[in-house]
Design a protein around this motif. Structure first.
Motif, PDB file in Angstrom:
ATOM      1  N   MET A 132       0.852  -1.192   0.000  1.00 34.85           N
ATOM      2  CA  MET A 132       0.000   0.000   0.000  1.00 34.85           C
ATOM      3  C   MET A 132       0.883   1.235   0.000  1.00 34.85           C
ATOM      4  O   MET A 132       1.716   1.406   0.891  1.00 34.85           O
ATOM      5  CB  MET A 132      -0.871  -0.017   1.261  1.00 34.85           C
ATOM      6  CG  MET A 132      -1.737   1.195   1.446  1.00 34.85           C
ATOM      7  SD  MET A 132      -3.161   1.234   0.347  1.00 34.85           S
ATOM      8  CE  MET A 132      -4.338   0.269   1.297  1.00 34.85           C
ATOM      9  N   ILE A 133       0.710   2.061  -1.022  1.00 37.25           N
ATOM     10  CA  ILE A 133       1.430   3.334  -1.045  1.00 37.25           C
ATOM     11  C   ILE A 133       0.486   4.417  -0.539  1.00 37.25           C
ATOM     12  O   ILE A 133      -0.632   4.558  -1.038  1.00 37.25           O
ATOM     13  CB  ILE A 133       1.934   3.662  -2.464  1.00 37.25           C
ATOM     14  CG1 ILE A 133       2.966   2.605  -2.885  1.00 37.25           C
ATOM     15  CG2 ILE A 133       2.541   5.072  -2.500  1.00 37.25           C
ATOM     16  CD1 ILE A 133       3.607   2.853  -4.227  1.00 37.25           C
ATOM     17  N   VAL A 134       0.930   5.139   0.476  1.00 38.32           N
ATOM     18  CA  VAL A 134       0.144   6.255   0.994  1.00 38.32           C
ATOM     19  C   VAL A 134       0.834   7.535   0.528  1.00 38.32           C
ATOM     20  O   VAL A 134       1.940   7.854   0.961  1.00 38.32           O
ATOM     21  CB  VAL A 134       0.054   6.214   2.531  1.00 38.32           C
ATOM     22  CG1 VAL A 134      -0.764   7.390   3.050  1.00 38.32           C
ATOM     23  CG2 VAL A 134      -0.557   4.895   2.993  1.00 38.32           C
ATOM     24  N   ARG A 135       0.170   8.211  -0.380  1.00 40.01           N
ATOM     25  CA  ARG A 135       0.723   9.423  -0.979  1.00 40.01           C
ATOM     26  C   ARG A 135       0.065  10.645  -0.355  1.00 40.01           C
ATOM     27  O   ARG A 135      -1.160  10.742  -0.339  1.00 40.01           O
ATOM     28  CB  ARG A 135       0.443   9.370  -2.505  1.00 40.01           C
ATOM     29  CG  ARG A 135       0.700  10.665  -3.227  1.00 40.01           C
ATOM     30  CD  ARG A 135       0.260  10.562  -4.705  1.00 40.01           C
ATOM     31  NE  ARG A 135       0.407  11.835  -5.380  1.00 40.01           N
ATOM     32  CZ  ARG A 135      -0.111  12.126  -6.569  1.00 40.01           C
ATOM     33  NH1 ARG A 135      -0.802  11.203  -7.234  1.00 40.01           N
ATOM     34  NH2 ARG A 135       0.066  13.309  -7.106  1.00 40.01           N
ATOM     35  N   VAL A 191       9.312   7.290   2.880  1.00 41.89           N
ATOM     36  CA  VAL A 191      10.214   7.571   1.760  1.00 41.89           C
ATOM     37  C   VAL A 191      10.472   9.075   1.673  1.00 41.89           C
ATOM     38  O   VAL A 191       9.536   9.871   1.633  1.00 41.89           O
ATOM     39  CB  VAL A 191       9.587   7.052   0.442  1.00 41.89           C
ATOM     40  CG1 VAL A 191      10.464   7.429  -0.742  1.00 41.89           C
ATOM     41  CG2 VAL A 191       9.380   5.545   0.509  1.00 41.89           C
ATOM     42  N   ASP A 192      11.736   9.455   1.651  1.00 39.93           N
ATOM     43  CA  ASP A 192      12.083  10.874   1.621  1.00 39.93           C
ATOM     44  C   ASP A 192      13.349  11.099   0.799  1.00 39.93           C
ATOM     45  O   ASP A 192      13.832  10.181   0.113  1.00 39.93           O
ATOM     46  CB  ASP A 192      12.261  11.401   3.060  1.00 39.93           C
ATOM     47  CG  ASP A 192      13.371  10.677   3.816  1.00 39.93           C
ATOM     48  OD1 ASP A 192      14.439  10.369   3.220  1.00 39.93           O
ATOM     49  OD2 ASP A 192      13.190  10.395   5.014  1.00 39.93           O
ATOM     50  N   LYS A 193      13.888  12.293   0.842  1.00 38.29           N
ATOM     51  CA  LYS A 193      15.168  12.596   0.210  1.00 38.29           C
ATOM     52  C   LYS A 193      15.927  13.443   1.221  1.00 38.29           C
ATOM     53  O   LYS A 193      16.330  14.587   0.946  1.00 38.29           O
ATOM     54  CB  LYS A 193      14.926  13.322  -1.132  1.00 38.29           C
ATOM     55  CG  LYS A 193      16.159  13.491  -2.001  1.00 38.29           C
ATOM     56  CD  LYS A 193      16.680  12.210  -2.628  1.00 38.29           C
ATOM     57  CE  LYS A 193      17.998  12.470  -3.334  1.00 38.29           C
ATOM     58  NZ  LYS A 193      18.619  11.238  -3.882  1.00 38.29           N
ATOM     59  N   ALA A 194      16.071  12.861   2.423  1.00 39.27           N
ATOM     60  CA  ALA A 194      16.622  13.610   3.552  1.00 39.27           C
ATOM     61  C   ALA A 194      18.120  13.856   3.414  1.00 39.27           C
ATOM     62  O   ALA A 194      18.690  14.611   4.195  1.00 39.27           O
ATOM     63  CB  ALA A 194      16.304  12.884   4.854  1.00 39.27           C
ATOM     64  N   ASN A 195      18.747  13.233   2.411  1.00 41.92           N
ATOM     65  CA  ASN A 195      20.167  13.516   2.188  1.00 41.92           C
ATOM     66  C   ASN A 195      20.356  14.797   1.379  1.00 41.92           C
ATOM     67  O   ASN A 195      21.466  15.289   1.229  1.00 41.92           O
ATOM     68  CB  ASN A 195      20.859  12.336   1.497  1.00 41.92           C
ATOM     69  CG  ASN A 195      20.130  11.859   0.244  1.00 41.92           C
ATOM     70  OD1 ASN A 195      18.967  12.218   0.026  1.00 41.92           O
ATOM     71  ND2 ASN A 195      20.779  11.065  -0.572  1.00 41.92           N
ATOM     72  N   GLN A 238       9.431  -6.659  -0.041  1.00 38.96           N
ATOM     73  CA  GLN A 238      10.002  -6.227   1.236  1.00 38.96           C
ATOM     74  C   GLN A 238       9.112  -5.173   1.901  1.00 38.96           C
ATOM     75  O   GLN A 238       9.250  -4.899   3.078  1.00 38.96           O
ATOM     76  CB  GLN A 238      11.409  -5.646   1.025  1.00 38.96           C
ATOM     77  CG  GLN A 238      11.405  -4.304   0.304  1.00 38.96           C
ATOM     78  CD  GLN A 238      12.797  -3.785  -0.035  1.00 38.96           C
ATOM     79  OE1 GLN A 238      13.489  -3.267   0.819  1.00 38.96           O
ATOM     80  NE2 GLN A 238      13.196  -3.958  -1.282  1.00 38.96           N
ATOM     81  N   PHE A 239       8.192  -4.556   1.118  1.00 40.08           N
ATOM     82  CA  PHE A 239       7.379  -3.462   1.663  1.00 40.08           C
ATOM     83  C   PHE A 239       6.012  -3.949   2.144  1.00 40.08           C
ATOM     84  O   PHE A 239       5.484  -4.939   1.635  1.00 40.08           O
ATOM     85  CB  PHE A 239       7.154  -2.382   0.591  1.00 40.08           C
ATOM     86  CG  PHE A 239       8.423  -1.733   0.106  1.00 40.08           C
ATOM     87  CD1 PHE A 239       9.167  -0.918   0.947  1.00 40.08           C
ATOM     88  CD2 PHE A 239       8.875  -1.951  -1.193  1.00 40.08           C
ATOM     89  CE1 PHE A 239      10.341  -0.314   0.503  1.00 40.08           C
ATOM     90  CE2 PHE A 239      10.048  -1.357  -1.646  1.00 40.08           C
ATOM     91  CZ  PHE A 239      10.780  -0.537  -0.800  1.00 40.08           C
ATOM     92  N   ASP A 240       5.472  -3.201   3.106  1.00 42.42           N
ATOM     93  CA  ASP A 240       4.076  -3.399   3.492  1.00 42.42           C
ATOM     94  C   ASP A 240       3.334  -2.097   3.164  1.00 42.42           C
ATOM     95  O   ASP A 240       2.673  -1.996   2.151  1.00 42.42           O
ATOM     96  CB  ASP A 240       3.990  -3.765   4.981  1.00 42.42           C
ATOM     97  CG  ASP A 240       2.562  -3.899   5.474  1.00 42.42           C
ATOM     98  OD1 ASP A 240       1.693  -4.267   4.663  1.00 42.42           O
ATOM     99  OD2 ASP A 240       2.298  -3.634   6.662  1.00 42.42           O
ATOM    100  N   VAL A 241       3.526  -1.071   3.999  1.00 42.00           N
ATOM    101  CA  VAL A 241       2.957   0.250   3.708  1.00 42.00           C
ATOM    102  C   VAL A 241       4.107   1.225   3.477  1.00 42.00           C
ATOM    103  O   VAL A 241       5.102   1.194   4.204  1.00 42.00           O
ATOM    104  CB  VAL A 241       2.071   0.749   4.871  1.00 42.00           C
ATOM    105  CG1 VAL A 241       1.492   2.129   4.551  1.00 42.00           C
ATOM    106  CG2 VAL A 241       0.943  -0.241   5.158  1.00 42.00           C
ATOM    107  N   MET A 242       3.981   2.064   2.451  1.00 41.93           N
ATOM    108  CA  MET A 242       4.956   3.127   2.204  1.00 41.93           C
ATOM    109  C   MET A 242       4.227   4.461   2.326  1.00 41.93           C
ATOM    110  O   MET A 242       3.080   4.573   1.892  1.00 41.93           O
ATOM    111  CB  MET A 242       5.546   3.023   0.785  1.00 41.93           C
ATOM    112  CG  MET A 242       6.203   1.696   0.491  1.00 41.93           C
ATOM    113  SD  MET A 242       6.658   1.519  -1.257  1.00 41.93           S
ATOM    114  CE  MET A 242       8.319   2.172  -1.235  1.00 41.93           C
TER     115      MET A 242
END
Ligand code: IPM
Ligand code: MG
Length: 368
Positions: A132-135, A191-195, A238-242
């Motif tokens: 499940m992708i939560v956008r 999921v982010d782009k924290a770098n 490997q994912f469940d909820v993103m």
């Protein structure tokens, strides 16, 4: 029980014809399961522009606000490509999401056993996939200010969009995702782009705080968005909820859709906050677009929109049994070998949009 107010917005292109099939399912639910629906239909996107000169009229928006749930087809098409930005069909969709406050967009990617071979990925990579992708849907890069195109003193032009999130916005999408994970395998990947992007440093900090204060029973992990795109095709199970930012989610959910074989299979739910009366605004739509190239040819896959209606029954009306019936009918029809062009495989029977819709109804009759 009061009739459930459903507003149907077929939109443009194949949105029109897939919605005809959803209507069959709604009629079936009304007749065979005694669910009283109060149905109305409206215009959105290019078809609304053609009539009202705007892709979303105030009247339609008011109807959407008053509805228990909105079912939407798709918007856009080459006919409206040359319109000014603010009149484009997509603006209607973005406006209805924003005005209704639909911040949580749920995009499940489930691989049906019968379609394991329809994906471009190897069967063992995707068999049994259920993620499940939560956008986040009303903030981030899509809505941040400042935005626009300006002319600089030296005559160059400069385009600007801005990525912003407040802690409140991050917390409410975080809670929506943690709550979902809690009902599933209890694993959430943020999921982010924290770098690189400060805005998503804040995103990550808030997700960690939320986990520590309210969701210690859910395992939280973090991933950079570029890696997440790679991991989705390398090892999606490997994912469940993103959970992720608006534009990251737009991109990753198209990617996840293809794991399932076709964009024509992916439903979505867009939900607002729960109000004092326990009600939440909601809109259900397929992830696919209006597919102008096949519009009007009775070729489109209606399953994503039919499955979106199943999500509507589940999330807006608490009708898990009826939602399950629709999902079971879809599984059986696919198992029986019926395929629209997008999921066609050797040895199966290619059918039209109409035949697919009729077959789902016939299967519902058998199941019920
Ligand atoms: C989606 C679509 C929309 C979006 C477009 C049509 C505006 O791609 O729902 O994913 O970008 O959100
Ligand atoms: Mg998209």
């Amino acid at each position: 029980m009061a009739a459930k107010k459903l507003l149907i917005l077929p939109g443009d292109g194949i949105g029109q014809e897939v919605m005809v099939q959803v209507r069959r399912i709604i009629d079936w639910m009304a007749k065979k399961r005694n669910i009283a629906f109060d149905l109305s239909e409206g215009l959105i996107g290019g078809s609304a522009y053609d009539v009202h000169g705007t892709p979303l009229s105030d009247e339609t928006l008011a109807d959407a606000m008053a509805a228990d749930a909105v079912l939407l087809g798709a918007v856009g098409g080459p006919k409206w490509d040359d319109l000014p930005f603010e009149s484009k069909p997509e603006r209607g969709l973005l406006k209805i999401r924003k005005e209704m406050g639909l911040f949580a967009n749920l995009r499940p990617a489930v691989v049906f056993d019968a379609l394991v071979d329809a994906s471009t990925l190897k069967p063992d990579v995707i068999a049994g996939l259920d993620i499940m992708i939560v956008r986040e849907l009303t903030g981030g890069l899509y809505f941040g200010q400042p935005r626009g195109i300006e002319t600089l003193p030296d005559g160059q032009r400069k385009g600007v969009n801005t990525l912003t999130y407040t802690t409140g916005e991050i917390q409410r999408i975080g809670r929506a995702a943690f709550d979902l994970a809690r009902k599933r395998a209890k694993r959430l990947c943020s999921v982010d782009k924290a770098n690189v992007l400060e805005c998503t440093v804040l995103w990550r900090e808030e997700m960690i705080k939320l986990q520590q204060s309210e969701y210690q029973d859910v395992e939280l992990s973090h991933m950079y968005v570029d890696n997440a795109a790679m991991q989705l095709v390398r090892n999606p199970k490997q994912f469940d909820v993103m959970v992720t930012e608006n534009m990251f989610g737009d991109i990753l959910s198209d990617c996840a859709a293809m794991l399932t074989g076709s964009l024509g299979m992916l439903p979505s739910a867009s939900l607002g906050a729960v109000d004092a009366s326990g009600r939440r605004k909601a809109l259900y739509e397929p992830v696919h677009g209006s597919a102008p190239d096949i519009a009007g040819k009775d070729m489109a896959n209606p399953l994503a929109t039919i499955l979106s209606f199943a999500m509507c029954l589940r999330y807006s009306f608490d009708m898990d049994d009826e939602a399950g019936l629709i999902e079971a009918a879809v599984k059986t029809v696919l198992k029986g070998g019926l395929r629209t062009g997008d999921i066609m495989q050797p040895g199966q029977a290619k059918v039209s949009t109409t035949v697919m819709g009729e077959s789902i109804v016939r299967e519902l009759d058998k199941l019920a």
